[in-house]
Every structure is written in C-alpha cells, then in structure tokens.
Design a protein around this motif. Structure first.
Motif, mmCIF file in Angstrom:
data_model
loop_
_atom_site.group_PDB
_atom_site.id
_atom_site.type_symbol
_atom_site.label_atom_id
_atom_site.label_comp_id
_atom_site.label_asym_id
_atom_site.label_seq_id
_atom_site.Cartn_x
_atom_site.Cartn_y
_atom_site.Cartn_z
ATOM 1 N N THR A 255 -7.837 31.161 20.475
ATOM 2 C CA THR A 255 -8.928 30.235 20.198
ATOM 3 C C THR A 255 -8.943 29.799 18.736
ATOM 4 O O THR A 255 -9.355 28.676 18.429
ATOM 5 N N LEU A 256 -8.501 30.647 17.834
ATOM 6 C CA LEU A 256 -8.440 30.261 16.422
ATOM 7 C C LEU A 256 -7.499 29.083 16.199
ATOM 8 O O LEU A 256 -7.761 28.220 15.363
ATOM 9 N N PRO B 213 -8.716 25.796 20.221
ATOM 10 C CA PRO B 213 -9.966 26.112 20.921
ATOM 11 C C PRO B 213 -9.983 25.705 22.396
ATOM 12 O O PRO B 213 -10.465 26.486 23.225
ATOM 13 N N THR C 154 -13.350 19.184 19.752
ATOM 14 C CA THR C 154 -12.200 19.471 18.892
ATOM 15 C C THR C 154 -11.637 18.181 18.299
ATOM 16 O O THR C 154 -11.242 18.150 17.131
ATOM 17 N N HIS D 261 -14.416 24.950 17.649
ATOM 18 C CA HIS D 261 -14.399 26.403 17.519
ATOM 19 C C HIS D 261 -15.747 27.004 17.906
ATOM 20 O O HIS D 261 -15.808 28.018 18.595
#
Length: 96
Positions: free
Chosen positions: A13-14, A17, A38, A46
């Motif tokens: 996810t970093l 996302p 995003t 995020h």
C-alpha cells in the motif's frame, strides 16, 4: 502468518495504494474511489487505502472475539471489508 500478511499489505500500500485496496476489498466501488483519489493526489489515496485496511482488520478481529459492530463503517462500500473477510452466512448475528 496473519501478521506477515498484514505487514506485506502495508508495504504494498505504501507504493501502490489501489493494489492494497484491491487485495482487501476486491474489484468494486472502493477500488474505483481509491484509484480516483490516487490520481488526484498520492496522499488522499494512501489515507483511503489505509482506512479500508484498518476497517477490514478491525472488523476481522471483532468477529474473532465474538463482538459485532453496530452498523456499517462510513465510506466503505465492500461487504468483504464490512464483515472482516467473512461472509454473512458464517457470522452469527446477535439477536436483540
């Protein structure tokens, strides 16, 4: 193995996302919203992704302990996230 999977999901996810949201919620409204956020800016994507993952793991832990949330989490459109990955057929709903 649950902790390793959660840490791996956070690392994914970093960097991407929407990929983290897809892993938890599947292909649906939450994924579409996260892709749009995003594209609008990396930070809103995020925030949304980590919120979806938090709700998923929190509901999963509550179900494991036998506690059930009073209502749906706001802003979450996936039934899979709302139930913590369990279907309604496997969770006994409390009677009032």
């Amino acid at each position: 193995m649950g902790v390793v999977a959660a840490v791996f999901l956070i690392v994914i996810t970093l960097f991407l996302p929407p990929l983290g949201v897809w892993a938890v919620a599947g292909c649906g409204a939450d994924l579409f919203i996260n892709i749009c956020l995003t594209l609008l800016g990396y930070i809103p994507g995020h925030v949304h992704a980590f919120y979806i993952e938090y709700v998923y793991y929190d509901r999963r832990e509550q179900a494991r302990e036998g506690r059930y949330p009073a209502g749906p989490a706001p802003g979450v459109y996936s039934d899979r996230v709302q139930t913590g990955g369990r279907s309604y057929g496997t969770i006994v709903q409390p009677t009032r």
